[in-house]
Design a protein around this motif. Structure first.
Motif, PDB file in Angstrom:
ATOM      1  N   ILE A 235       0.928  -1.205  -0.060  1.00  6.05           N
ATOM      2  CA  ILE A 235       0.107  -0.020   0.009  1.00  6.05           C
ATOM      3  C   ILE A 235       1.054   1.311  -0.048  1.00  6.05           C
ATOM      4  CG2 ILE A 235      -1.815   1.211   1.412  1.00  6.05           C
ATOM      5  CD1 ILE A 235      -2.840  -1.529   2.416  1.00  6.05           C
ATOM      6  N   ILE A 236       1.983   1.198   0.990  1.00  7.01           N
ATOM      7  CA  ILE A 236       2.661   2.299   0.920  1.00  7.01           C
ATOM      8  C   ILE A 236       3.352   2.771  -0.341  1.00  7.01           C
ATOM      9  CG2 ILE A 236       4.927   3.237   2.034  1.00  7.01           C
ATOM     10  CD1 ILE A 236       2.691   3.623   3.942  1.00  7.01           C
ATOM     11  N   SER A 237       3.861   1.586  -0.897  1.00  3.06           N
ATOM     12  CA  SER A 237       4.607   1.759  -2.393  1.00  3.06           C
ATOM     13  C   SER A 237       3.825   2.338  -3.403  1.00  3.06           C
ATOM     14  CB  SER A 237       5.113   0.435  -2.845  1.00  3.06           C
ATOM     15  OG  SER A 237       5.789   0.518  -4.138  1.00  3.06           O
ATOM     16  N   LEU A 238       2.528   1.662  -3.452  1.00  2.00           N
ATOM     17  CA  LEU A 238       1.553   2.044  -4.339  1.00  2.00           C
ATOM     18  C   LEU A 238       1.226   3.588  -4.341  1.00  2.00           C
ATOM     19  CD1 LEU A 238      -0.594   1.649  -6.819  1.00  2.00           C
ATOM     20  CD2 LEU A 238      -2.139   1.087  -4.850  1.00  2.00           C
ATOM     21  N   LEU A 239       0.985   4.175  -2.939  1.00  2.00           N
ATOM     22  CA  LEU A 239       0.403   5.255  -2.925  1.00  2.00           C
ATOM     23  C   LEU A 239       1.507   6.371  -2.801  1.00  2.00           C
ATOM     24  CD1 LEU A 239      -2.355   4.743  -0.025  1.00  2.00           C
ATOM     25  CD2 LEU A 239      -2.420   4.761  -2.609  1.00  2.00           C
ATOM     26  N   ASN A 240       2.900   6.064  -2.872  1.00  2.17           N
ATOM     27  CA  ASN A 240       4.053   6.647  -2.976  1.00  2.17           C
ATOM     28  C   ASN A 240       4.592   6.754  -4.359  1.00  2.17           C
ATOM     29  OD1 ASN A 240       4.413   8.296  -0.323  1.00  2.17           O
ATOM     30  ND2 ASN A 240       4.648   6.198   0.332  1.00  2.17           N
ATOM     31  N   ASN A 241       3.909   6.001  -5.269  1.00  2.17           N
ATOM     32  CA  ASN A 241       4.503   5.855  -6.562  1.00  2.17           C
ATOM     33  C   ASN A 241       4.000   7.094  -7.464  1.00  2.17           C
ATOM     34  OD1 ASN A 241       5.180   5.437  -9.328  1.00  2.17           O
ATOM     35  ND2 ASN A 241       4.213   3.183  -9.099  1.00  2.17           N
ATOM     36  N   PRO A 242       5.152   7.911  -7.834  1.00  2.00           N
ATOM     37  CA  PRO A 242       4.912   9.117  -8.562  1.00  2.00           C
ATOM     38  C   PRO A 242       3.909   9.008  -9.982  1.00  2.00           C
ATOM     39  CG  PRO A 242       7.441   8.858  -7.969  1.00  2.00           C
ATOM     40  CD  PRO A 242       6.569   7.538  -7.870  1.00  2.00           C
ATOM     41  N   ASP A 243       4.025   7.758 -10.504  1.00  2.00           N
ATOM     42  CA  ASP A 243       3.347   7.461 -11.389  1.00  2.00           C
ATOM     43  C   ASP A 243       1.641   7.408 -11.495  1.00  2.00           C
ATOM     44  OD1 ASP A 243       5.393   7.201 -13.030  1.00  2.00           O
ATOM     45  OD2 ASP A 243       5.522   4.992 -13.185  1.00  2.00           O
ATOM     46  N   GLU A 244       1.545   7.282  -9.841  1.00  2.69           N
ATOM     47  CA  GLU A 244       0.066   7.227  -9.673  1.00  2.69           C
ATOM     48  C   GLU A 244      -0.346   8.561  -8.953  1.00  2.69           C
ATOM     49  OE1 GLU A 244      -1.528   4.430 -10.603  1.00  2.69           O
ATOM     50  OE2 GLU A 244       0.117   3.118 -10.775  1.00  2.69           O
ATOM     51  N   LYS A 245       0.282   9.461  -8.888  1.00  2.00           N
ATOM     52  CA  LYS A 245       0.187  10.522  -8.026  1.00  2.00           C
ATOM     53  C   LYS A 245      -1.241  11.333  -8.548  1.00  2.00           C
ATOM     54  CE  LYS A 245       2.140  15.261  -7.088  1.00  2.00           C
ATOM     55  NZ  LYS A 245       0.828  15.937  -7.184  1.00  2.00           N
ATOM     56  N   ASN A 246      -1.750  11.341  -9.599  1.00  2.00           N
ATOM     57  CA  ASN A 246      -3.039  12.121  -9.751  1.00  2.00           C
ATOM     58  C   ASN A 246      -4.130  11.017  -9.168  1.00  2.00           C
ATOM     59  OD1 ASN A 246      -1.978  13.941 -11.391  1.00  2.00           O
ATOM     60  ND2 ASN A 246      -2.146  13.019 -13.372  1.00  2.00           N
ATOM     61  N   ASP A 247      -4.162   9.830  -9.206  1.00  3.39           N
ATOM     62  CA  ASP A 247      -5.263   9.024  -8.407  1.00  3.39           C
ATOM     63  C   ASP A 247      -4.990   9.085  -6.885  1.00  3.39           C
ATOM     64  OD1 ASP A 247      -6.677   7.632 -10.718  1.00  3.39           O
ATOM     65  OD2 ASP A 247      -4.829   6.931 -11.124  1.00  3.39           O
ATOM     66  N   VAL A 248      -3.736   8.963  -6.669  1.00  4.53           N
ATOM     67  CA  VAL A 248      -3.442   9.169  -4.826  1.00  4.53           C
ATOM     68  C   VAL A 248      -4.048  10.736  -4.732  1.00  4.53           C
ATOM     69  CG1 VAL A 248      -1.873   9.379  -3.269  1.00  4.53           C
ATOM     70  CG2 VAL A 248      -1.756   7.573  -5.099  1.00  4.53           C
ATOM     71  N   ASP A 249      -3.848  11.533  -5.314  1.00  6.70           N
ATOM     72  CA  ASP A 249      -4.073  12.872  -5.034  1.00  6.70           C
ATOM     73  C   ASP A 249      -5.741  13.036  -5.059  1.00  6.70           C
ATOM     74  OD1 ASP A 249      -1.557  13.917  -4.912  1.00  6.70           O
ATOM     75  OD2 ASP A 249      -1.645  14.736  -6.637  1.00  6.70           O
ATOM     76  N   ALA A 250      -6.286  12.263  -5.883  1.00 10.76           N
ATOM     77  CA  ALA A 250      -8.028  12.224  -6.105  1.00 10.76           C
ATOM     78  C   ALA A 250      -8.375  11.586  -4.736  1.00 10.76           C
ATOM     79  CB  ALA A 250      -8.191  12.019  -7.286  1.00 10.76           C
ATOM     80  N   LEU A 251      -7.662  10.448  -4.476  1.00  9.05           N
ATOM     81  CA  LEU A 251      -8.087   9.709  -3.092  1.00  9.05           C
ATOM     82  C   LEU A 251      -7.836  10.519  -1.833  1.00  9.05           C
ATOM     83  CD1 LEU A 251      -8.759   6.872  -1.768  1.00  9.05           C
ATOM     84  CD2 LEU A 251      -6.369   6.648  -1.846  1.00  9.05           C
ATOM     85  N   LEU A 252      -6.941  11.242  -1.890  1.00  9.67           N
ATOM     86  CA  LEU A 252      -6.675  11.893  -0.426  1.00  9.67           C
ATOM     87  C   LEU A 252      -7.656  13.194  -0.382  1.00  9.67           C
ATOM     88  CD1 LEU A 252      -2.677  12.005  -0.259  1.00  9.67           C
ATOM     89  CD2 LEU A 252      -4.280  10.560   1.160  1.00  9.67           C
TER      90      LEU A 252
END
Length: 257
Positions: A235-252
């Motif tokens: 989970i930590i690796s996925l949510l800190n992956n720069p390639d997933e930044k847009n989706d992570v930002d939307a989640l947060l």
């Protein structure tokens, strides 16, 4: 009995920084590194990425627990013990109008995991059909081994993964929302004392907190050989992956909006 302030700080550190750090090793290496830096024997530049990461965690621990070093000199090895009572999760597993047979216990996981219909349904890896009796038997018998690299259904909204969009509803399930609210008392109107969010200046849901909550829910309901640390690190690796930044930002933004 009043809870030791250091114990409270230790619990908060696990929730918001790193849940699976090896505390003794982290402290020993951190103190040694700090002393060498202060003595100008080494600089941060010569540390490996892993050492820098561990030293950063050590510094955050010292910031969160400013009296820690003093207590380590005067106290016992149990000063950093921490627990998490998530027995209340049992009350949220069964949908309204449905019944749990046999009853799920808050104090024992003997009939949890894949051995109970409702916990099994939520722990079942996405991509497998829990309603298939053959899948249930394979999970219960260990024929199908579930490692920490599999996403369980309970981390998705409505406990369903859209194979065409794996981010849809990810980490937005009702159970995760309820556990976050329980631990940090977000939005509580009945609190008679300062909640964790106030005590520790928590102003938002963070990546470490989401990883901690998901792992605690997995651990509290699962009595089979699931690698919780692998799950947490994934989970930590996925949510800190720069390639997933847009989706992570939307989640947060969803959590903190």
């Amino acid at each position: 009995m009043r809870t030791d302030p250091l114990t409270k700080a230790g619990r908060h550190f696990m929730r918001t920084v790193w849940a699976f750090c090896q505390v003794r090793g982290l402290l020993e290496e951190g103190i040694a590194c700090s002393m060498q830096i202060k003595a100008r024997l080494i600089t941060l530049d010569i540390l490996s990425p892993k050492q820098k990461r561990e030293y950063e965690i050590y510094q955050r621990m010292m910031y969160a627990m400013p009296k820690l070093e003093e207590r380590l000199c005067l106290g016992s090895d149990d000063d950093l013990g921490h627990t998490a009572d998530l027995g209340v999760v049992v009350d949220w597993l069964v949908p309204s109008g449905a019944s749990a047979t046999p009853q799920l216990s808050r104090h024992s996981k003997a009939n949890h995991g894949f051995y109970h219909y409702w916990t099994g349904k939520l722990l079942c890896p996405v991509g497998l059909d829990w309603e298939d009796p053959k899948i249930q038997e394979e999970l219960r018998s260990g024929t199908t081994i579930v490692s920490g690299e599999y996403w369980p259904a309970f981390i998705y909204k409505d406990y369903t993964c859209d194979e065409n969009n794996i981010w849809k509803g990810l980490f937005q399930s009702d159970i995760l929302v309820k556990v976050v609210c329980t631990i940090v008392s977000l939005g509580s109107q009945k609190a008679t004392k300062s909640c964790n969010a106030v005590i520790h200046n928590m102003t938002s849901v963070t990546i470490p907190l989401l990883a901690y909550i998901a792992t605690q829910v997995m651990f509290s309901q699962n009595d089979v050989a699931t690698d919780s640390e692998t799950f947490y690190n994934l989970i930590i690796s996925l949510l800190n992956n720069p390639d997933e930044k847009n989706d992570v930002d939307a989640l947060l933004n969803w959590w903190n909006g």
